[in-house]
Design a protein around this motif. Sequence first.
Motif, PDB file in Angstrom:
ATOM      1  N   GLY A  10       0.785  -1.228   0.000  1.00  0.00           N
ATOM      2  CA  GLY A  10       0.000   0.000   0.000  1.00  0.00           C
ATOM      3  C   GLY A  10       0.813   1.273   0.000  1.00  0.00           C
ATOM      4  O   GLY A  10       0.248   2.368  -0.085  1.00  0.00           O
ATOM      5  N   ALA A  11       2.144   1.168   0.083  1.00  0.00           N
ATOM      6  CA  ALA A  11       2.996   2.359   0.074  1.00  0.00           C
ATOM      7  C   ALA A  11       3.100   2.927  -1.339  1.00  0.00           C
ATOM      8  O   ALA A  11       2.873   2.226  -2.331  1.00  0.00           O
ATOM      9  CB  ALA A  11       4.386   2.023   0.612  1.00  0.00           C
ATOM     10  N   VAL A  12       3.460   4.197  -1.429  1.00  0.00           N
ATOM     11  CA  VAL A  12       3.657   4.865  -2.709  1.00  0.00           C
ATOM     12  C   VAL A  12       5.132   5.256  -2.807  1.00  0.00           C
ATOM     13  O   VAL A  12       5.629   6.018  -1.976  1.00  0.00           O
ATOM     14  CB  VAL A  12       2.768   6.116  -2.834  1.00  0.00           C
ATOM     15  N   VAL A  13       5.814   4.723  -3.805  1.00  0.00           N
ATOM     16  CA  VAL A  13       7.254   4.953  -3.939  1.00  0.00           C
ATOM     17  C   VAL A  13       7.553   5.539  -5.315  1.00  0.00           C
ATOM     18  O   VAL A  13       7.138   4.986  -6.338  1.00  0.00           O
ATOM     19  CB  VAL A  13       8.056   3.648  -3.747  1.00  0.00           C
ATOM     20  N   ALA A  14       8.264   6.648  -5.322  1.00  0.00           N
ATOM     21  CA  ALA A  14       8.698   7.286  -6.566  1.00  0.00           C
ATOM     22  C   ALA A  14      10.109   6.818  -6.900  1.00  0.00           C
ATOM     23  O   ALA A  14      10.970   6.745  -6.020  1.00  0.00           O
ATOM     24  CB  ALA A  14       8.664   8.807  -6.426  1.00  0.00           C
ATOM     25  N   VAL A  15      10.337   6.502  -8.160  1.00  0.00           N
ATOM     26  CA  VAL A  15      11.657   6.049  -8.604  1.00  0.00           C
ATOM     27  C   VAL A  15      12.155   7.018  -9.671  1.00  0.00           C
ATOM     28  O   VAL A  15      11.556   7.155 -10.745  1.00  0.00           O
ATOM     29  CB  VAL A  15      11.607   4.613  -9.163  1.00  0.00           C
ATOM     30  N   ALA A  16      13.239   7.711  -9.373  1.00  0.00           N
ATOM     31  CA  ALA A  16      13.828   8.685 -10.290  1.00  0.00           C
ATOM     32  C   ALA A  16      14.939   8.022 -11.094  1.00  0.00           C
ATOM     33  O   ALA A  16      15.831   7.405 -10.527  1.00  0.00           O
ATOM     34  CB  ALA A  16      14.386   9.866  -9.506  1.00  0.00           C
TER      35      ALA A  16
END
Length: 250
Positions: A10-16
């Motif tokens: 359920g986490a939201v992770v941004a990957v740059a």
Amino acid sequence: MKNSGGPLEGAVVAVAGAAGPAGRAALLRLADAGATVVAADADAERLASAVDAARYAHGGATVIGDTVDLLDPAATRAWADKTESEFGRIDGVVHLVGGWRGSSSFADTELGDWDVLERLLIRTVQNTSLAFHDALLRSDLGRYVLISAAGASKPTAGNAAYSAAKAAAEAWTLALADSFRKAGGEDGPRTAAAILVVKALVHDAMRAERPNAKFAGFTDVTELAEAITGVWDRPAQEVNGQRLWLTPHP
């Protein structure tokens, strides 16, 4: 099968910088761990391929690709704001923007290499950390994860520009960690900035191109992806401001 019940469910992770081999591996692992993954890269075609691969591998996983110029602070902040607005939270940023330039000797160093690496390895860290700082503090499990290189601690003559850029990116990330520490007050940080240190990365295409190479001390991108998700397995106080070595300390 997607995992359930873990810290990333359920986490939201941004990957740059998600379109390269390390990014593809990270998207797959984060999706497998149950995270909603929001991937960004400047290369729209390669990004779409990486996102599609993660979606295909994990049916039902939410993996989204956004073409973002991470050298543009306004565009990076707009990406952060859009992500938090759409999903209601941001629990992590994984910084995988990379690049390398070197020379045969110190005297042969081209300062133009520094100009390129400063933008790729430092400016993108500055922009993403500033853009996502407040959102990560609002999360109860926020993490900022920088991928660095052992050369930042022990530079070699032909890698002056690269090592200096990596060292600067580490210093910036440690300053971010101090901000998280101060925000936590007496209870300690709830949000963490951590640095994963490798000698270099290797993936299957590299092995296919150089079948006789040993790649001694290199970290496979799948191992890196596992280490990235592992940062959430440990308390923020344990990993904040830490260099986590995936290769022997020089």
